[in-house]
Scaffold this motif. Structure first.
Motif, mmCIF file in Angstrom:
data_model
loop_
_atom_site.group_PDB
_atom_site.id
_atom_site.type_symbol
_atom_site.label_atom_id
_atom_site.label_comp_id
_atom_site.label_asym_id
_atom_site.label_seq_id
_atom_site.Cartn_x
_atom_site.Cartn_y
_atom_site.Cartn_z
ATOM 1 N N MET A 180 0.819 -1.189 0.046
ATOM 2 C CA MET A 180 0.094 0.005 0.010
ATOM 3 C C MET A 180 0.721 1.288 0.044
ATOM 4 O O MET A 180 1.706 1.313 0.913
ATOM 5 C CB MET A 180 -0.869 0.045 1.344
ATOM 6 N N LYS A 181 0.611 2.039 -0.856
ATOM 7 C CA LYS A 181 1.460 3.323 -1.008
ATOM 8 C C LYS A 181 0.774 4.478 -0.226
ATOM 9 O O LYS A 181 -0.478 4.597 -0.488
ATOM 10 C CB LYS A 181 1.442 3.769 -2.571
ATOM 11 N N ASP A 182 1.341 5.050 0.503
ATOM 12 C CA ASP A 182 0.937 6.164 1.155
ATOM 13 C C ASP A 182 1.309 7.716 0.492
ATOM 14 O O ASP A 182 2.307 8.024 0.341
ATOM 15 C CB ASP A 182 1.287 6.378 2.789
ATOM 16 N N ILE A 183 0.047 8.209 -0.085
ATOM 17 C CA ILE A 183 0.101 9.219 -0.732
ATOM 18 C C ILE A 183 -0.401 10.556 -0.139
ATOM 19 O O ILE A 183 -1.685 10.682 0.291
ATOM 20 C CB ILE A 183 -0.217 9.033 -2.116
ATOM 21 N N LYS A 184 0.398 11.757 -0.152
ATOM 22 C CA LYS A 184 -0.303 13.047 0.214
ATOM 23 C C LYS A 184 -0.341 13.938 -1.070
ATOM 24 O O LYS A 184 0.877 14.086 -1.436
ATOM 25 C CB LYS A 184 0.563 13.396 1.538
ATOM 26 N N VAL A 185 -1.072 14.762 -1.075
ATOM 27 C CA VAL A 185 -1.534 15.732 -2.136
ATOM 28 C C VAL A 185 -1.394 16.854 -1.176
ATOM 29 O O VAL A 185 -2.265 17.317 -0.228
ATOM 30 C CB VAL A 185 -2.538 15.898 -2.863
ATOM 31 N N LEU A 186 -0.371 17.916 -1.412
ATOM 32 C CA LEU A 186 -0.071 19.275 -0.599
ATOM 33 C C LEU A 186 -0.584 20.337 -1.256
ATOM 34 O O LEU A 186 -0.316 20.636 -2.435
ATOM 35 C CB LEU A 186 1.265 19.286 -0.174
ATOM 36 N N GLY A 187 -1.581 21.009 -0.816
ATOM 37 C CA GLY A 187 -2.066 22.025 -1.283
ATOM 38 C C GLY A 187 -3.311 22.812 -0.684
ATOM 39 O O GLY A 187 -4.000 22.103 0.108
ATOM 40 N N SER A 188 -3.785 23.819 -1.197
ATOM 41 C CA SER A 188 -4.671 24.580 -0.341
ATOM 42 C C SER A 188 -6.143 24.189 -0.666
ATOM 43 O O SER A 188 -7.257 24.634 -0.134
ATOM 44 C CB SER A 188 -4.659 25.947 -0.779
ATOM 45 N N GLY A 189 -6.261 23.375 -1.697
ATOM 46 C CA GLY A 189 -7.577 22.786 -2.130
ATOM 47 C C GLY A 189 -8.152 23.585 -3.319
ATOM 48 O O GLY A 189 -9.191 23.673 -3.731
ATOM 49 N N CYS A 190 -7.206 24.087 -4.107
ATOM 50 C CA CYS A 190 -7.418 24.979 -5.232
ATOM 51 C C CYS A 190 -7.756 23.796 -6.291
ATOM 52 O O CYS A 190 -7.578 22.494 -6.033
ATOM 53 C CB CYS A 190 -6.312 25.851 -5.825
ATOM 54 N N ALA A 203 7.917 25.106 -2.232
ATOM 55 C CA ALA A 203 7.383 26.395 -2.305
ATOM 56 C C ALA A 203 6.358 26.711 -3.423
ATOM 57 O O ALA A 203 6.011 27.829 -3.714
ATOM 58 C CB ALA A 203 8.652 27.402 -2.809
ATOM 59 N N SER A 204 5.766 25.430 -4.125
ATOM 60 C CA SER A 204 4.757 25.777 -4.960
ATOM 61 C C SER A 204 3.803 24.499 -4.782
ATOM 62 O O SER A 204 4.163 23.645 -4.497
ATOM 63 C CB SER A 204 5.335 25.800 -6.321
ATOM 64 N N THR A 205 2.720 24.760 -5.056
ATOM 65 C CA THR A 205 1.564 23.633 -4.972
ATOM 66 C C THR A 205 0.927 23.453 -6.114
ATOM 67 O O THR A 205 1.046 24.426 -7.172
ATOM 68 C CB THR A 205 0.651 24.097 -3.658
ATOM 69 N N PRO A 206 0.343 22.168 -6.391
ATOM 70 C CA PRO A 206 0.054 21.351 -5.424
ATOM 71 C C PRO A 206 1.440 20.593 -5.250
ATOM 72 O O PRO A 206 2.319 20.335 -6.369
ATOM 73 C CB PRO A 206 -0.893 20.280 -6.093
ATOM 74 N N GLY A 207 1.684 19.790 -4.238
ATOM 75 C CA GLY A 207 2.846 18.926 -3.948
ATOM 76 C C GLY A 207 2.508 17.477 -3.962
ATOM 77 O O GLY A 207 1.252 17.382 -3.508
ATOM 78 N N VAL A 208 3.213 16.682 -4.282
ATOM 79 C CA VAL A 208 2.958 15.294 -4.165
ATOM 80 C C VAL A 208 3.903 14.558 -3.316
ATOM 81 O O VAL A 208 5.159 14.713 -3.578
ATOM 82 C CB VAL A 208 2.504 14.618 -5.424
ATOM 83 N N VAL A 209 3.417 13.756 -2.456
ATOM 84 C CA VAL A 209 4.342 13.103 -1.407
ATOM 85 C C VAL A 209 4.195 11.749 -1.600
ATOM 86 O O VAL A 209 2.831 11.239 -1.379
ATOM 87 C CB VAL A 209 4.440 13.580 0.172
ATOM 88 N N VAL A 210 5.095 10.852 -1.823
ATOM 89 C CA VAL A 210 4.882 9.366 -1.987
ATOM 90 C C VAL A 210 5.591 8.459 -0.940
ATOM 91 O O VAL A 210 6.939 8.733 -0.892
ATOM 92 C CB VAL A 210 5.145 8.671 -3.246
ATOM 93 N N ASP A 211 5.159 7.952 0.140
ATOM 94 C CA ASP A 211 5.915 7.199 1.242
ATOM 95 C C ASP A 211 6.728 8.276 1.968
ATOM 96 O O ASP A 211 7.971 7.886 2.060
ATOM 97 C CB ASP A 211 6.345 6.019 0.773
ATOM 98 N N GLY A 212 6.379 9.503 2.014
ATOM 99 C CA GLY A 212 7.131 10.460 3.006
ATOM 100 C C GLY A 212 8.207 11.122 2.022
ATOM 101 O O GLY A 212 8.896 11.874 2.500
ATOM 102 N N LYS A 213 8.275 10.789 0.959
ATOM 103 C CA LYS A 213 9.078 11.589 -0.185
ATOM 104 C C LYS A 213 8.492 12.320 -1.125
ATOM 105 O O LYS A 213 7.772 11.949 -1.789
ATOM 106 C CB LYS A 213 10.100 10.487 -0.809
ATOM 107 N N VAL A 214 9.010 13.771 -1.053
ATOM 108 C CA VAL A 214 8.425 14.725 -2.053
ATOM 109 C C VAL A 214 8.568 14.467 -3.562
ATOM 110 O O VAL A 214 10.141 14.123 -3.835
ATOM 111 C CB VAL A 214 8.652 16.230 -1.755
ATOM 112 N N VAL A 215 7.949 14.053 -4.471
ATOM 113 C CA VAL A 215 8.110 13.799 -5.613
ATOM 114 C C VAL A 215 7.597 14.929 -6.836
ATOM 115 O O VAL A 215 8.109 14.724 -7.949
ATOM 116 C CB VAL A 215 7.408 12.624 -6.110
#
Lengths: 356, 78
Positions: free
Chosen positions: B1-11, B49-61
Motif C-alpha cells: 500500500m502506497k501512502d500518498i499525500k497531496v499538498l495544497g490549499s484545495g485549489c 514553495a509551490s503547490t500542489p505537491g505530491v508526497v509518496v511514502d514520505g518523499k516529495v516527488v
C-alpha cells in the motif's frame, strides 16, 4: 542538494534525432503561423465584404474590427504563451527560492522581480510560496518584489498588449511593471515590517527540500509550452472574444469626444480612478485588454490605460484575501498603498511623456 | 500500500492532481491511501514553495502544477 539543481538536458532523449524533430516541428509550425498571420487582413476584409452590411457604416466598421482582431489576438496570445511556457520549464519556485535566499536587498529585489516573470506561479500557490521564501531566508522586501512582478508581468497581459496595442506598449508595460515590483519591494523591505507578519509564519520550520532531479529534454520543454497554450488560451479565449466584441462596439459607436474627456490626458483624476476600478477586476483581465485597446483608439490616455491594467493584474482582491493568512491587515494595507503609488506614478509619467 | 499525500490549499489544480492519482492507481491496480494536506505550516514542513505537491511514502516527488499522468504512474509503480 539534489533537488534544487536546475533541470539538465537528458542525454538519453536529446539525441540528434530528438532535436531535429522537436526543434524542427515547432519551427515549421512557426512558419505556418506566420503565413496564416499575414493572410489575416485580406481574409477578414473578404469575409466582411460578403456580409450584408453597408460598407463604411458603423456596423461594417465594428464587424471588420471584430473579424480581424479576434484571430489576430488569439494567434499572438498563443505564440507568447507558448514561448513563455518553454522558458518557464527552465525555472521552478524551488530553484528561484534557492537563488534568492540570503540575497541582499537591492540586487535581490531586481533578481526577484525578474525571476517573477519567468517562474511558474499561480495565485493559489501564493501562500506556500510566501512562507517558503521567507522561512528560507529570502528577505521580506525581496519576496514582495517577486509577489508583485509574478502576477503583473504575465504572458496573457504581454501577449494581448503585443497583439492589440503593439510591441512598444507591451515592452513599456514589461519595463515599468518590473520597475514597480523592484521599487515597491525595496521600499517595503526598508520599512522592516517583519513584525507585521502573522505570528505563526515566523515559527514555521521549513522542511528539507528533497525533490528529485528534474531532467528535461527538449521534447519536455516543447510539451510544456504546448500545455501552457492549451491551459491558458483554453481558459481565456472566451473572455478575449467577449472583450473584442465590446471593443468592436466601442470602435463603431462610442462618441470619441465624451471618452477622451473622461479618460484623456486632460482629466488628472482619471489615473487614480482607473486604479480604483482596476483592483476588483482580476478574473477578467483577458477580457479587459481588448476593451482598453478600443478606448485608446477613442482618445484615452496611454498612462491612464496602463495604470488601469496594472491595477487589474497586480492588485487583485482574491490574492489579498489569500495573503491575509500570512500578512496582517496593516501589512496588506502597506503593500496595497506602495504598489498603488507606483502604478499612479507610472500612469502620470506616461501621460506626461507621450503626447497624444 | 502506497501512502500518498497531496499538498495544497484545495485549489482546482490540487483537486485535479488528487483525482489523477486516484484514476492512475485504479488503472494500474495499485492500492493507495490518499490524504490531502491543506495546513500551510504542514506544507512548508515538506520544503516546497509551490503547490500542489505530491508526497509518496514520505518523499516529495512533485511540486507546482498538474503532474503528467506518465509521471504519476512511475511514482505509483516504483
Amino acid at each position: 542538494m539534489s533537488c534544487c539543481r536546475p533541470p539538465q538536458p537528458d542525454d538519453k532523449l536529446s539525441g540528434a534525432e530528438a532535436w531535429f524533430i522537436w526543434l524542427g516541428g515547432p519551427l515549421f509550425a512557426l512558419v505556418l503561423w506566420g503565413g496564416v498571420y499575414r493572410a489575416l487582413p485580406p481574409l477578414s476584409q473578404w469575409l466582411v465584404d460578403r456580409l450584408p452590411v453597408t460598407p463604411g457604416s458603423h456596423l461594417a466598421e465594428a464587424l471588420a474590427f471584430f473579424f480581424y482582431d479576434t484571430p489576430k489576438v488569439l494567434m499572438l496570445l498563443a505564440l507568447v504563451v507558448f514561448l513563455m511556457g518553454v522558458v518557464r520549464s527552465f525555472f521552478s519556485a524551488e530553484n528561484t527560492r534557492r537563488l534568492l535566499a540570503g540575497r541582499r536587498e537591492g540586487v535581490g529585489n531586481v533578481a526577484a522581480a525578474t525571476l517573477g516573470i519567468v517562474t511558474p506561479f499561480c495565485s493559489c500557490s501564493a501562500v506556500p510560496l510566501f512562507i517558503g521564501f521567507v522561512s528560507a531566508g529570502v528577505p521580506l522586501g525581496v519576496t514582495f518584489s517577486f509577489l508583485i512582478a509574478a502576477p503583473m508581468v504575465n504572458e496573457v497581459a504581454l501577449g494581448l498588449l503585443f497583439g492589440l496595442v503593439g510591441w512598444p506598449v507591451a515592452l513599456s508595460y514589461l519595463g515599468f511593471g518590473l520597475a514597480i515590483a523592484i521599487v515597491a519591494g525595496f521600499v517595503i523591505g526598508r520599512c522592516h515590517l517583519e513584525g507585521w507578519l502573522q505570528p505563526w509564519v515566523l515559527e514555521v520550520r521549513l522542511g528539507e527540500c528533497a525533490l528529485p532531479d528534474r531532467r528535461l529534454a527538449i521534447e519536455d520543454r516543447v510539451r510544456a509550452g504546448w500545455q501552457a497554450v492549451t491551459d491558458i488560451v483554453g481558459k481565456v479565449w472566451l473572455w478575449v472574444i467577449a472583450g473584442i466584441a465590446v471593443g468592436a462596439l466601442i470602435h463603431g459607436y462610442a462618441p470619441t469626444e465624451t471618452l477622451a474627456a473622461i479618460m484623456g490626458k486632460g482629466a488628472w483624476w482619471s489615473v487614480p480612478l482607473a486604479v480604483l476600478i482596476g483592483v476588483p477586476m482580476y478574473s477578467n483581465a483577458a477580457g479587459i485588454i481588448p476593451v482598453v485597446e478600443a478606448l485608446l483608439g477613442k482618445g484615452a490616455a496611454l498612462g491612464t490605460v496602463l495604470a488601469f491594467m496594472m491595477a487589474v493584474t497586480a492588485l487583485s482582491l482574491p490574492e489579498m484575501i489569500i495573503l491575509r493568512k500570512v500578512l496582517t491587515g496593516r501589512l496588506i494595507a502597506v503593500f496595497i498603498a506602495v504598489v498603488a503609488a507606483g502604478i499612479l506614478a507610472v500612469g502620470y509619467l506616461f501621460n506626461l511623456l507621450f503626447a497624444a | 500500500m502506497k501512502d500518498i499525500k497531496v499538498l495544497g490549499s484545495g485549489c482546482k489544480t490540487c483537486q485535479l492532481t488528487a483525482k489523477l492519482i486516484r484514476t492512475e492507481a485504479e488503472r494500474l491496480g495499485v492500492d493507495i491511501r490518499l490524504d490531502k494536506v491543506t495546513d500551510y505550516a504542514a506544507i512548508a514542513g515538506y520544503g516546497i514553495a509551490s503547490t500542489p505537491g505530491v508526497v509518496v511514502d514520505g518523499k516529495v516527488v512533485h511540486a507546482g502544477g498538474l503532474p503528467q499522468a506518465a509521471n504519476v504512474a512511475t511514482w505509483l509503480t516504483s
